[in-house]
Design a protein around this motif. Structure first.
Motif, PDB file in Angstrom:
ATOM      1  N   ASN A  44     -30.368  12.549  22.804  1.00  0.00           N
ATOM      2  CA  ASN A  44     -31.822  12.433  22.670  1.00  0.00           C
ATOM      3  C   ASN A  44     -32.399  11.713  23.870  1.00  0.00           C
ATOM      4  OD1 ASN A  44     -32.827  13.670  20.409  1.00  0.00           O
ATOM      5  ND2 ASN A  44     -33.578  11.780  19.505  1.00  0.00           N
TER       6      ASN A  44
ATOM      7  N   LEU B 148     -29.995   8.916  24.966  1.00  0.00           N
ATOM      8  CA  LEU B 148     -29.292   8.286  23.849  1.00  0.00           C
ATOM      9  C   LEU B 148     -28.246   9.275  23.341  1.00  0.00           C
ATOM     10  CD1 LEU B 148     -29.245   5.936  21.680  1.00  0.00           C
ATOM     11  CD2 LEU B 148     -30.707   7.406  20.334  1.00  0.00           C
TER      12      LEU B 148
ATOM     13  N   LEU C  68     -25.226  10.124  20.660  1.00  0.00           N
ATOM     14  CA  LEU C  68     -24.762   9.755  19.332  1.00  0.00           C
ATOM     15  C   LEU C  68     -23.458  10.504  19.063  1.00  0.00           C
ATOM     16  CD1 LEU C  68     -26.759   8.176  17.316  1.00  0.00           C
ATOM     17  CD2 LEU C  68     -26.628  10.270  16.000  1.00  0.00           C
TER      18      LEU C  68
HETATM   19  C1  LIG Z   1     -34.050  12.716  18.402  1.00  0.00           C
HETATM   20  O1  LIG Z   1     -35.313  13.243  18.686  1.00  0.00           O
HETATM   21  C2  LIG Z   1     -35.893  13.959  17.622  1.00  0.00           C
HETATM   22  C3  LIG Z   1     -37.171  14.579  18.112  1.00  0.00           C
HETATM   23  O2  LIG Z   1     -37.835  13.761  19.025  1.00  0.00           O
HETATM   24  C4  LIG Z   1     -36.106  13.008  16.452  1.00  0.00           C
HETATM   25  O3  LIG Z   1     -36.656  13.705  15.368  1.00  0.00           O
HETATM   26  C5  LIG Z   1     -34.787  12.412  16.060  1.00  0.00           C
HETATM   27  O4  LIG Z   1     -34.972  11.456  15.044  1.00  0.00           O
HETATM   28  C6  LIG Z   1     -34.125  11.764  17.234  1.00  0.00           C
HETATM   29  N1  LIG Z   1     -32.800  11.354  16.855  1.00  0.00           N
HETATM   30  C7  LIG Z   1     -32.324  10.134  17.146  1.00  0.00           C
HETATM   31  C8  LIG Z   1     -30.945   9.904  16.730  1.00  0.00           C
HETATM   32  O5  LIG Z   1     -32.984   9.281  17.704  1.00  0.00           O
END
Ligand SMILES: *[C@@H]1O[C@H](CO)[C@@H](O)[C@H](O)[C@H]1NC(C)=O
Ligand SMILES: *[C@@H]1O[C@H](CO)[C@@H](O)[C@H](O)[C@H]1NC(C)=O
Ligand SMILES: *[C@@H]1O[C@H](CO)[C@@H](O)[C@H](O)[C@H]1NC(C)=O
Ligand SMILES: *[C@@H]1O[C@H](CO)[C@@H](O)[C@H](O)[C@H]1NC(C)=O
Length: 364
Positions: A140, A147, A149
């Protein structure tokens, strides 16, 4: 390296005679596990042997032809209908059992006990049911970089996760989040990277000498344009909108758009510092509305924009100027008139005084 990391579940089905020593047995989830035990060559078909897990859980008992499911009760429900002995091998002293479709929860230390032998005979088998799913990576984009994961679901035994860069160095990461359910572990490990490259999440299960990884390629644009900043200044011609985009590379194209999407005429001022660009764009607007400053870097498929709503004071300003002019003219006339009146009054007073003095002088 690749060979070492390739999925390898090593099966040590070593048979050990009943002498108190321990055998380690590793099987994959859903496979059958044969737990070995034997009392030499003696015929044990009319004797008693008992299998217990972790010192207390009843797994299997054989007593002179009777056993769990056939004349005997008390077996733990985890093993009901899943554990069998080898009847045709009893004559040869074979007290082994098989656990069908083993589950991570079956992992533990098993004891095979001959309670009526003199002295009592027992052997131990450590069973490890391994489940080694491949890590799953999600990436992300954040304002700090990327980021990453890494997630491993339903692994057994508990895996240790690591993030590594392409040189094999372990990256600093957040504390892993671990949850356990029926002997299966789910682990999540996250890290943030600021450089483009290949990154690997490695899952290691030391107990079963197993390692598996998933790799991903990350593109981090260090020069990606930040959100433009808009400043509004009042001028005599209307409102001056100023848009600033700093430290972008490659050079961004910066434009102002009105609410209909039309690009407004404006000449950008560009300065370069060590391959990174600062752009300032100014335009004057005379109408209220929403205006957008858009920075685009086509080469890296990146776009950021900022919108602002401006209010240009309404109406024409000429009547005020005319009104003020008229007022000034009127004031000047009034002032001139007043000064004239005062002057006339003083002059008249002086004349009267002179006349009076003359009269008085004549009379004296
Ligand atoms: C990654 O990005 C998406 C869309 O911006 C978001 O919905 C999601 O929660 C994010 N995931 C993390 C793990 O931050
Ligand atoms: C007992 O029998 C099983 C099933 O045939 C076999 O796999 C195992 O090796 C035997 N164990 C011993 C100790 O002979
Ligand atoms: C991997 O990380 C180490 C330690 O932070 C660093 O020295 C090395 O340059 C990195 N390798 C790559 C390819 O980024
Ligand atoms: C955990 O084990 C219990 C008993 O063995 C079983 O009833 C339950 O369904 C299992 N839960 C999961 C998520 O597998």
């Amino acid at each position: 390296m690749a060979l070492l990391l390739r999925a390898c579940l090593c099966l040590f089905a070593v048979l050990v005679f009943v002498d108190g020593s321990e055998t380690k047995l590793i099987v994959r989830e859903d496979e059958d596990a044969i737990l070995p035990c034997s009392l030499g060559a003696a015929d044990i078909s009319s004797r008693v042997f008992d299998w217990k897990k972790d010192g207390r859980v009843e797994v299997f008992i054989y007593d002179d032809g009777r056993y769990y499911g056939k004349g005997l009760s008390g077996q733990h429900e985890q093993f009901r209908g899943r554990v069998f002995h080898f009847p045709e091998q009893l004559k040869g002293g074979n007290a082994s059992i098989v656990i069908r479709k083993s589950k991570p929860a079956d992992s533990g230390t098993y004891a095979c006990i001959f309670p009526h032998e003199q002295p009592e005979r027992r052997a131990h088998v450590e069973l490890i049911v391994g489940a080694s799913p491949r890590p799953i990576i999600t990436a992300n984009e954040t304002s700090d970089g990327m980021l990453l994961l890494c997630e491993v679901n339903s692994a057994s035994p508990e895996p240790v996760l690591e993030w590594r860069n392409s040189s094999g160095n372990i990256l600093p990461a957040e504390k892993p989040q671990v949850s356990e359910k029926n002997g299966s572990y789910s682990v999540v490990l996250q890290t943030t990277v600021t450089k483009s490259g290949r990154y690997r999440c490695v899952s290691t299960q030391q107990k079963i000498h197993h390692q598996v990884y998933t790799e991903t390629h990350v593109n981090v644009h260090e020069g990606a344009a930040p959100k433009p900043v808009i400043a509004v200044k009042e001028t005599k011609d209307g409102l001056l909108l100023q848009c600033e985009v700093y430290s972008a590379s490659p050079k961004p194209e910066v434009v102002f758009r009105d609410s209909s999407g039309n690009i407004l005429a404006a000449e950008p001022q560009v300065t370069e510092r060590g391959g990174s660009y600062d752009v300032i764009l100014e335009t004057t607007v005379t109408k209220s509305g929403d205006y957008q400053c858009v920075a685009t870097q086509k080469e890296i498929n990146h776009q950021r924009s900022t919108e602002t709503r401006v209010n240009v004071p309404s109406g024409d300003s000429t009547p005020w100027i005319v009104l003020v002019g008229v007022l000034v003219v009127v004031l000047v006339f009034v002032a001139v008139g007043a000064v004239g009146a005062v002057w006339f009054h003083i002059k008249k007073k002086k004349t009267l005084k002179k006349k009076y003095e003359e009269t008085t002088a004549t009379g004296a």
